[in-house]
Enzyme design. Sequence first.
Site, mmCIF file in Angstrom:
data_model
loop_
_atom_site.group_PDB
_atom_site.id
_atom_site.type_symbol
_atom_site.label_atom_id
_atom_site.label_comp_id
_atom_site.label_asym_id
_atom_site.label_seq_id
_atom_site.Cartn_x
_atom_site.Cartn_y
_atom_site.Cartn_z
ATOM 1 N N ASP A 149 6.353 14.097 17.970
ATOM 2 C CA ASP A 149 4.983 13.986 17.448
ATOM 3 C C ASP A 149 5.058 14.128 15.938
ATOM 4 O O ASP A 149 5.740 15.022 15.426
ATOM 5 C CB ASP A 149 4.089 15.138 17.931
ATOM 6 C CG ASP A 149 3.864 15.129 19.428
ATOM 7 O OD1 ASP A 149 4.217 14.137 20.071
ATOM 8 O OD2 ASP A 149 3.342 16.148 19.940
ATOM 9 N N GLU A 151 2.846 15.251 13.959
ATOM 10 C CA GLU A 151 2.281 16.502 13.447
ATOM 11 C C GLU A 151 3.171 17.723 13.711
ATOM 12 O O GLU A 151 2.972 18.775 13.122
ATOM 13 C CB GLU A 151 0.861 16.717 13.979
ATOM 14 C CG GLU A 151 0.720 16.495 15.460
ATOM 15 C CD GLU A 151 -0.735 16.579 15.918
ATOM 16 O OE1 GLU A 151 -1.635 16.361 15.105
ATOM 17 O OE2 GLU A 151 -0.932 16.897 17.102
ATOM 18 N N PRO A 191 15.554 10.669 29.778
ATOM 19 C CA PRO A 191 14.514 11.204 28.876
ATOM 20 C C PRO A 191 14.978 12.481 28.171
ATOM 21 O O PRO A 191 14.681 12.673 26.992
ATOM 22 C CB PRO A 191 13.342 11.491 29.820
ATOM 23 C CG PRO A 191 13.552 10.592 30.985
ATOM 24 C CD PRO A 191 15.047 10.463 31.148
ATOM 25 N N GLY A 355 -20.437 30.217 28.501
ATOM 26 C CA GLY A 355 -20.688 28.866 28.013
ATOM 27 C C GLY A 355 -21.622 28.852 26.818
ATOM 28 O O GLY A 355 -22.126 29.892 26.398
ATOM 29 N N CYS A 382 -20.853 36.885 30.085
ATOM 30 C CA CYS A 382 -21.375 36.414 28.794
ATOM 31 C C CYS A 382 -22.613 35.555 29.001
ATOM 32 O O CYS A 382 -23.660 36.085 29.356
ATOM 33 C CB CYS A 382 -20.278 35.724 27.991
ATOM 34 S SG CYS A 382 -20.615 35.835 26.223
ATOM 35 N N MET A 385 -24.252 36.489 32.145
ATOM 36 C CA MET A 385 -25.101 37.681 32.114
ATOM 37 C C MET A 385 -26.470 37.327 31.533
ATOM 38 O O MET A 385 -27.515 37.717 32.048
ATOM 39 C CB MET A 385 -24.423 38.766 31.268
ATOM 40 C CG MET A 385 -25.264 39.994 31.019
ATOM 41 S SD MET A 385 -25.842 40.019 29.299
ATOM 42 C CE MET A 385 -26.361 41.702 29.113
ATOM 43 N N HIS A 508 -16.205 39.773 27.924
ATOM 44 C CA HIS A 508 -15.325 38.943 28.770
ATOM 45 C C HIS A 508 -14.233 39.810 29.393
ATOM 46 O O HIS A 508 -13.164 39.973 28.785
ATOM 47 C CB HIS A 508 -14.659 37.855 27.921
ATOM 48 C CG HIS A 508 -15.600 36.812 27.433
ATOM 49 N ND1 HIS A 508 -15.753 35.600 28.054
ATOM 50 C CD2 HIS A 508 -16.461 36.804 26.387
ATOM 51 C CE1 HIS A 508 -16.658 34.871 27.408
ATOM 52 N NE2 HIS A 508 -17.099 35.595 26.388
ATOM 53 N N GLU A 510 -12.264 39.069 31.636
ATOM 54 C CA GLU A 510 -11.100 38.247 32.011
ATOM 55 C C GLU A 510 -9.991 38.252 30.960
ATOM 56 O O GLU A 510 -8.833 38.039 31.289
ATOM 57 C CB GLU A 510 -11.536 36.814 32.329
ATOM 58 C CG GLU A 510 -11.987 35.954 31.143
ATOM 59 C CD GLU A 510 -13.461 36.107 30.779
ATOM 60 O OE1 GLU A 510 -14.053 37.152 31.107
ATOM 61 O OE2 GLU A 510 -14.014 35.188 30.132
HETATM 62 N N1 GLN Z 1 -23.746 31.089 24.186
HETATM 63 C C1 GLN Z 1 -23.872 32.500 24.401
HETATM 64 C C2 GLN Z 1 -23.840 33.269 23.083
HETATM 65 O O1 GLN Z 1 -23.355 32.780 22.091
HETATM 66 C C3 GLN Z 1 -22.808 33.006 25.351
HETATM 67 C C4 GLN Z 1 -21.415 32.842 24.834
HETATM 68 C C5 GLN Z 1 -20.348 32.959 25.899
HETATM 69 O O2 GLN Z 1 -20.616 32.810 27.085
HETATM 70 N N2 GLN Z 1 -19.120 33.196 25.494
HETATM 71 O O3 GLN Z 1 -24.282 34.390 23.033
#
Ligand code: GLN
Length: 532
Positions: A149, A151, A191, A355, A382, A385, A508, A510
């Site tokens: 690559d 880069e 390869p 998200g 997050c 919740m 989080h 996780e």
């Molecule tokens: N979008 C939401 C916030 O910014 C939750 C972020 C997330 O789930 N990591 O607070």
Amino acid sequence: MSTKYIFVTGGVTSSLGKGILIASLAKLLQARGYSVTIQKLDPYINVDPGTLNPYEHGECYVTDDGAETDLDLGHYERFLNKPTSQANNVTTGRIYQSVINKERRGDYLGKTVQIIPHITDEIKRNIKLLGRKGKYDFVLTEIGGTVGDMESLPYIEAVRQLKWELGKSAMVIHLTLVPFLNASGELKTKPTQHSVKLLLENGVQPDILVLRTEHDLGEGIRKKVALFCNVEEKSVVQSIDVPTIYEVPLKMKDEELDVTVLNKFGMIPGKEPNLEAWTSFLKKHKNPKQTINICLVGKYVELADAYKSITESFVHAGAVNECKVNLDYVHSEDITNLNVSNLLGKYDGILVAPGFGHRGIKGKIEAARYARENNVPFLGICLGMQIAVIEFARNVLRFEGADSTEMNEVTKYPVIDLMEEQKGITNMGGTMRLGAFACKVKKGTKLYDAYKKETISERHRHRYEFNDKYLKEFEENGMIAVGQNPETNLVEAVEIANHKWFVGVQYHPEYRSTVLKPSPLFVGFVKACLSK
Ligand code: GLN
């Protein structure tokens, strides 16, 4: 001993599992009593993956010190049970940013700033930074991308220079693929030969070759590769496909990869690596007594890597509970008020994923409502919740149109709102509330049952928070703040008191789950699902 540097490069294709290979080797060295750390160098120009859509590179992993990093760092932590930091992930963007800042300060004293030596020096500085003060016996550095690559070139050049400078204290392991051609029933080494030639063109002779394969290589193939690629036969290591990534350290031990590495450094391998805890985890993982079905409601469900840390947390928590966790991904945009019981009714537990943005929000709210009304164990992480809070506000408190100001800036009930310190921020990169923060846990709650501690620390990545203006009404109606930041009182966790197990966390969990230290919250959630 002086710090030894091990570089892992990849050839032929991407996705061969350099991250897992390097984590497995590091695990073996750690299990022999050495101190190790793993670093990832990413050849893209983003300063960090924080601004990347998960469709691009999968999950963005967050460290204790608040670095937004490549998901491979998650593997490093899960394997080594040691925290990583910003220093463990460097991108081309970060390298250039730092060089350009130095140039603007006048640090280069009028010289022309060039890829060699200035960019390569900055790369080398970032690699050696980890080995400073002899903190680690081994620094293992994964070079992202595939050899050839454009880069990746400055990184390969930096490795070439370091091999020259460090002599016997540096080595290169090259991971390639030996494809199997069905039609001719043969394993093919070409390869790999080409890939090693590419490395050689750049002045780097690999010391060890690890060959990914679906079938046993046999002596012939090893001999051939050794001959064509200037390595000893012992240094051609087979990495055969295994059902779980957690078996790779054991496979590498069988191949004596760690012994070969030590020998090449002129070190005497002492006693066998101690992998007792690791194998006991694997035994439980491979011999579950029961199975549970959990669904993850999210919007990046087409791509398993988008929720990597969550899926791995379930592997760890499943083993503790001696059960297999079947995790299904359900696209939040597919869920409606009419089909929710059809789609989610068969699950023992529901997780609403983190998200950003408003796509798929409606379905997530339906999922939270379904879990709340039907006493199904629920974990919201997050955004998950925040969704649980919005759902409770709309359907229990009857706050019509309650929302997060992320989705609706003019809602009458901003139950989730932008944090004070976020107002006025315009730059998107690295500006969220990031990294580990303490959280005080209320006794007599599900959260406390899980952690059995009054103060915990978990990692964050968000801009919005629970609006405590409404806290009293939530608590009077059964949704309780069970975790709060000890300094600012920010609500970090909520739960529904009269529900079987309904917990939402702003953080989080996780990111902190490892093989040897599974996340207590995931363990608690799985336990609740088991008794559904
Ligand atoms: N979008 C939401 C916030 O910014 C939750 C972020 C997330 O789930 N990591 O607070």
